[in-house]
Design a protein around this motif. Structure first.
Motif, PDB file in Angstrom:
ATOM      1  N   GLU A  59     -18.017  12.303 -60.984  1.00  0.00           N
ATOM      2  CA  GLU A  59     -18.323  13.678 -61.394  1.00  0.00           C
ATOM      3  C   GLU A  59     -17.042  14.436 -61.762  1.00  0.00           C
ATOM      4  O   GLU A  59     -17.079  15.466 -62.397  1.00  0.00           O
ATOM      5  N   LYS A  60     -15.881  13.903 -61.319  1.00  0.00           N
ATOM      6  CA  LYS A  60     -14.585  14.501 -61.716  1.00  0.00           C
ATOM      7  C   LYS A  60     -13.687  13.346 -62.140  1.00  0.00           C
ATOM      8  O   LYS A  60     -12.817  12.922 -61.372  1.00  0.00           O
ATOM      9  N   PRO A  61     -13.901  12.842 -63.353  1.00  0.00           N
ATOM     10  CA  PRO A  61     -13.255  11.575 -63.733  1.00  0.00           C
ATOM     11  C   PRO A  61     -11.740  11.547 -63.592  1.00  0.00           C
ATOM     12  O   PRO A  61     -11.163  10.483 -63.432  1.00  0.00           O
ATOM     13  N   PHE A  62     -11.059  12.707 -63.628  1.00  0.00           N
ATOM     14  CA  PHE A  62      -9.601  12.627 -63.587  1.00  0.00           C
ATOM     15  C   PHE A  62      -9.029  12.874 -62.212  1.00  0.00           C
ATOM     16  O   PHE A  62      -7.838  12.773 -62.004  1.00  0.00           O
ATOM     17  N   LYS A  63      -9.902  13.180 -61.257  1.00  0.00           N
ATOM     18  CA  LYS A  63      -9.422  13.359 -59.899  1.00  0.00           C
ATOM     19  C   LYS A  63      -8.930  12.000 -59.385  1.00  0.00           C
ATOM     20  O   LYS A  63      -9.639  11.004 -59.484  1.00  0.00           O
ATOM     21  N   GLY A  64      -7.722  11.962 -58.872  1.00  0.00           N
ATOM     22  CA  GLY A  64      -7.196  10.709 -58.348  1.00  0.00           C
ATOM     23  C   GLY A  64      -6.661   9.779 -59.412  1.00  0.00           C
ATOM     24  O   GLY A  64      -6.342   8.623 -59.141  1.00  0.00           O
ATOM     25  N   SER A  65      -6.531  10.273 -60.647  1.00  0.00           N
ATOM     26  CA  SER A  65      -6.065   9.414 -61.733  1.00  0.00           C
ATOM     27  C   SER A  65      -4.693   8.796 -61.432  1.00  0.00           C
ATOM     28  O   SER A  65      -4.447   7.627 -61.717  1.00  0.00           O
TER      29      SER A  65
END
Length: 162
Positions: A59-65
């Motif tokens: 749901e937050k694809p760039f979190k933790g990228s």
């Protein structure tokens, strides 16, 4: 199109794309047998799934990228070297087989890579039309997104790996 499904939590396609890419880099040099590549791919797939388990947010694809980013920067990514050790590849061999500068971003719905610090970013895998609607705004302009995403996660990696 059928009913909209919620964001999937499965990392299969993304991890497969990343693993396939690294394996293909090893394959092109021809000193790794197909059998070794299969063992390597399996080991890498498991290691990535384990590494990303609690760091995958469709749901937050760039979190933790930054955490998920696989990086070779004259220093081998530990996940790759661990998988390579299972087929007897040493670090010096890996450095010969793989680019000395490689960044691989494995994010929900998208896997992309860059070879060389100034290379352009190429997308390996992109899920079609499954991105959560909330992020459409930031995904309309690819370049903007790339600019926005490279700085925080790159610096973040520097501090974490040193």
């Amino acid at each position: 199109h059928g009913p909209r499904r919620g964001p999937r939590t499965d990392m299969g396609p993304e991890i497969a794309a990343a693993v396939g890419f690294v394996s293909s880099l090893l394959r092109t040099r021809g000193c790794v047998s197909e059998q070794q590549l299969q063992v390597f791919s399996g080991a890498l797939r498991e290691a990535l799934a384990e590494h990303y388990k609690h760091h995958w947010f469709p749901e937050k694809p760039f979190k933790g990228s930054g955490y998920r980013c696989i990086r070779i920067n004259h220093k081998m990514d530990p996940i790759i070297s661990k998988a390579a050790s299972q087929i007897g590849l040493s670090l010096p061999q890996l450095y010969q087989l793989l680019p000395s500068e490689l960044t691989l971003w494995v994010d929900p719905y998208e896997v992309s890579y860059r070879i060389g610090e100034d290379g352009s970013i190429c997308v390996l895998y992109e899920a079609a039309a499954t991105k959560p609607p909330s992020s459409y705004g930031m995904l309309t302009c690819k370049n903007q997104m790339m600019l926005g995403r490279t700085s925080p996660s790159k610096n973040y990696i520097m501090t974490v790996s040193s």
